[in-house]
Design a protein around this motif. Structure first.
Motif, PDB file in Angstrom:
ATOM      1  N   VAL A  73       0.817  -1.211   0.000  1.00 52.83           N
ATOM      2  CA  VAL A  73       0.000   0.000   0.000  1.00 52.83           C
ATOM      3  C   VAL A  73       0.855   1.267   0.000  1.00 52.83           C
ATOM      4  CG1 VAL A  73      -1.685   1.367   1.302  1.00 52.83           C
ATOM      5  CG2 VAL A  73      -1.903  -1.125   1.226  1.00 52.83           C
ATOM      6  N   ASN A  74       0.520   2.191  -0.900  1.00 57.25           N
ATOM      7  CA  ASN A  74       0.942   3.596  -0.844  1.00 57.25           C
ATOM      8  C   ASN A  74      -0.343   4.412  -0.954  1.00 57.25           C
ATOM      9  OD1 ASN A  74       4.163   3.902  -2.628  1.00 57.25           O
ATOM     10  ND2 ASN A  74       3.622   2.904  -0.716  1.00 57.25           N
ATOM     11  N   GLU A  75      -0.638   5.274   0.020  1.00 56.75           N
ATOM     12  CA  GLU A  75      -1.886   6.034   0.011  1.00 56.75           C
ATOM     13  C   GLU A  75      -1.731   7.329   0.804  1.00 56.75           C
ATOM     14  OE1 GLU A  75      -4.790   3.454   1.781  1.00 56.75           O
ATOM     15  OE2 GLU A  75      -4.033   3.753   3.815  1.00 56.75           O
ATOM     16  N   GLY A  76      -2.798   8.124   0.845  1.00 52.46           N
ATOM     17  CA  GLY A  76      -2.832   9.331   1.662  1.00 52.46           C
ATOM     18  C   GLY A  76      -1.772  10.369   1.346  1.00 52.46           C
ATOM     19  N   PRO A  77      -1.472  10.679   0.076  1.00 52.30           N
ATOM     20  CA  PRO A  77      -0.403  11.650  -0.218  1.00 52.30           C
ATOM     21  C   PRO A  77      -0.824  13.077   0.129  1.00 52.30           C
ATOM     22  CG  PRO A  77      -1.560  11.058  -2.239  1.00 52.30           C
ATOM     23  CD  PRO A  77      -2.118  10.180  -1.160  1.00 52.30           C
ATOM     24  N   ILE A  78       0.042  13.775   0.854  1.00 48.39           N
ATOM     25  CA  ILE A  78      -0.192  15.172   1.246  1.00 48.39           C
ATOM     26  C   ILE A  78       1.083  15.969   0.976  1.00 48.39           C
ATOM     27  CG2 ILE A  78      -0.631  16.743   3.171  1.00 48.39           C
ATOM     28  CD1 ILE A  78      -3.091  15.281   2.469  1.00 48.39           C
ATOM     29  N   ALA A  79       0.953  17.099   0.304  1.00 52.48           N
ATOM     30  CA  ALA A  79       2.117  17.927  -0.017  1.00 52.48           C
ATOM     31  C   ALA A  79       2.435  18.889   1.131  1.00 52.48           C
ATOM     32  CB  ALA A  79       1.873  18.708  -1.299  1.00 52.48           C
ATOM     33  N   LEU A  80       3.713  19.034   1.409  1.00 54.50           N
ATOM     34  CA  LEU A  80       4.235  19.962   2.407  1.00 54.50           C
ATOM     35  C   LEU A  80       5.335  20.761   1.717  1.00 54.50           C
ATOM     36  CD1 LEU A  80       4.481  20.888   5.430  1.00 54.50           C
ATOM     37  CD2 LEU A  80       6.123  19.017   5.713  1.00 54.50           C
ATOM     38  N   GLN A  81       5.204  22.073   1.656  1.00 58.55           N
ATOM     39  CA  GLN A  81       6.146  22.902   0.902  1.00 58.55           C
ATOM     40  C   GLN A  81       6.904  23.861   1.811  1.00 58.55           C
ATOM     41  OE1 GLN A  81       3.012  24.154  -1.916  1.00 58.55           O
ATOM     42  NE2 GLN A  81       4.226  23.221  -3.546  1.00 58.55           N
ATOM     43  N   ARG A  82       8.239  23.794   1.715  1.00 59.37           N
ATOM     44  CA  ARG A  82       9.096  24.647   2.548  1.00 59.37           C
ATOM     45  C   ARG A  82      10.535  24.552   2.035  1.00 59.37           C
ATOM     46  NH1 ARG A  82       9.027  25.995   8.089  1.00 59.37           N
ATOM     47  NH2 ARG A  82       6.759  26.036   7.894  1.00 59.37           N
ATOM     48  N   ASN A  83      11.290  25.585   2.259  1.00 57.53           N
ATOM     49  CA  ASN A  83      12.729  25.582   1.973  1.00 57.53           C
ATOM     50  C   ASN A  83      13.049  25.250   0.517  1.00 57.53           C
ATOM     51  OD1 ASN A  83      13.172  26.061   4.757  1.00 57.53           O
ATOM     52  ND2 ASN A  83      13.106  23.877   5.193  1.00 57.53           N
ATOM     53  N   GLY A  84      12.211  25.743  -0.414  1.00 56.24           N
ATOM     54  CA  GLY A  84      12.481  25.535  -1.818  1.00 56.24           C
ATOM     55  C   GLY A  84      12.185  24.145  -2.323  1.00 56.24           C
ATOM     56  N   LYS A  85      11.416  23.369  -1.560  1.00 53.85           N
ATOM     57  CA  LYS A  85      11.121  22.000  -1.960  1.00 53.85           C
ATOM     58  C   LYS A  85       9.651  21.673  -1.687  1.00 53.85           C
ATOM     59  CE  LYS A  85      15.804  20.297  -1.061  1.00 53.85           C
ATOM     60  NZ  LYS A  85      16.141  20.149  -2.496  1.00 53.85           N
ATOM     61  N   THR A  86       9.148  20.699  -2.427  1.00 54.79           N
ATOM     62  CA  THR A  86       7.844  20.109  -2.161  1.00 54.79           C
ATOM     63  C   THR A  86       8.069  18.696  -1.664  1.00 54.79           C
ATOM     64  OG1 THR A  86       6.644  21.437  -3.801  1.00 54.79           O
ATOM     65  CG2 THR A  86       5.664  19.338  -3.167  1.00 54.79           C
ATOM     66  N   PHE A  87       7.516  18.399  -0.508  1.00 55.48           N
ATOM     67  CA  PHE A  87       7.592  17.061   0.069  1.00 55.48           C
ATOM     68  C   PHE A  87       6.196  16.442  -0.001  1.00 55.48           C
ATOM     69  CE2 PHE A  87      10.424  19.969   2.301  1.00 55.48           C
ATOM     70  CZ  PHE A  87      11.663  19.355   2.132  1.00 55.48           C
ATOM     71  N   VAL A  88       6.076  15.285  -0.608  1.00 51.37           N
ATOM     72  CA  VAL A  88       4.814  14.547  -0.587  1.00 51.37           C
ATOM     73  C   VAL A  88       4.962  13.428   0.439  1.00 51.37           C
ATOM     74  CG1 VAL A  88       3.264  13.027  -1.870  1.00 51.37           C
ATOM     75  CG2 VAL A  88       4.122  15.121  -2.937  1.00 51.37           C
ATOM     76  N   VAL A  89       4.262  13.581   1.533  1.00 51.23           N
ATOM     77  CA  VAL A  89       4.308  12.601   2.613  1.00 51.23           C
ATOM     78  C   VAL A  89       3.123  11.662   2.434  1.00 51.23           C
ATOM     79  CG1 VAL A  89       4.348  12.282   5.107  1.00 51.23           C
ATOM     80  CG2 VAL A  89       5.402  14.318   4.096  1.00 51.23           C
ATOM     81  N   TYR A  90       3.387  10.364   2.418  1.00 56.17           N
ATOM     82  CA  TYR A  90       2.336   9.387   2.139  1.00 56.17           C
ATOM     83  C   TYR A  90       2.367   8.260   3.173  1.00 56.17           C
ATOM     84  CZ  TYR A  90       6.111   6.491   0.260  1.00 56.17           C
ATOM     85  OH  TYR A  90       7.267   5.750   0.130  1.00 56.17           O
ATOM     86  N   SER A  91       1.296   7.497   3.215  1.00 52.57           N
ATOM     87  CA  SER A  91       1.187   6.378   4.147  1.00 52.57           C
ATOM     88  C   SER A  91       1.481   5.072   3.429  1.00 52.57           C
ATOM     89  CB  SER A  91      -0.213   6.339   4.753  1.00 52.57           C
ATOM     90  OG  SER A  91      -0.487   7.542   5.444  1.00 52.57           O
TER      91      SER A  91
END
Length: 225
Positions: free
Chosen positions: A97-115
């Motif tokens: 399983v890869n699910e629940g992707p949420i973007a977090l943006q800071r310091n010149g980058k986009t982080f997609v944190v997923y479950s």
């Protein structure tokens, strides 16, 4: 579970508690199974993220550009699929399983944190994808995937399966907080509780979510509250 879909509701009123809501129908019209949609902007364009199941039956994360809040443009791109052992844990029936992707943006980058792994087991945890915010998110080679979890169970604090997160900031904007659900024991399908805690940032600009802090541990109020 064969009929999971993603739809859109719209409201012309700026205050979501007022006005009339309209059902705009499905947005991921070509997807036979899709959940956990979220949206982020990069380089002046809007993108939708979601978790879907192709014919192989493995839950993956996809991205597609949005022409408007109700229409997509171009083709979808597979961003991530379960590759590591920590993304493939669960029960005999559900595990990859890869699910629940949420973007977090800071310091010149986009982080997609997923479950990753199965949500009702102790193995549920968070992984992360990363891209520079000046790069095209529709080119897979522009993304980097963490080979280790970025947030996972704590035997010491008796918090298991933390995942399906969201992010918010303190009222004064000085603190970042992660919100997630977790199990209080290792029973499959046990009661999941909603939890939250403050997180920090590493020197390299990546988020540091730390360790789940445990139930009934007092927290300081968010800054500015």
């Amino acid at each position: 579970l064969s009929n999971f879909r993603v739809g859109v509701l719209s409201n012309k009123n700026a205050n979501p508690m007022e006005g009339q809501w309209k059902d705009e129908g499905r947005i991921l019209e070509k997807e036979s199974w899709a959940i956990d949609a979220s949206i982020f902007k990069q380089n002046g364009k809007r993108y939708i993220l979601w978790s879907g199941i192709p014919y192989e039956g493995m839950q993956r994360i996809y991205i597609q550009e949005m022409a408007s809040p109700t229409k997509l443009v171009g083709e979808k791109l597979e961003l991530s699929k379960p590759e590591y052992d920590w993304e493939k844990q669960g029960t005999a029936d559900v595990h990859d399983v890869n699910e629940g992707p949420i973007a977090l943006q800071r310091n010149g980058k986009t982080f997609v944190v997923y479950s990753a792994s199965f949500c009702v087991t102790e193995h549920y945890k968070l992984g992360m994808l990363m891209i520079d915010d000046n790069k095209d998110p529709m080119i897979k080679e522009n993304w980097t995937k963490s080979d280790k979890p970025v947030f996972q169970e704590s035997e010491k604090n008796k918090i298991y399966g933390p995942g399906h997160n969201g992010f918010t900031v303190s009222p004064d904007g000085k603190e970042d907080w992660i919100i997630y659900h977790a199990l209080m024991n290792k029973d499959v399908g046990g009661n999941r509780l909603l939890m939250m805690q403050k997180f920090e940032w590493n020197k390299d600009g990546t988020p540091n979510f730390g360790t789940p802090q445990g139930r009934n541990k007092p927290l300081k109020k968010p800054s500015g509250e």
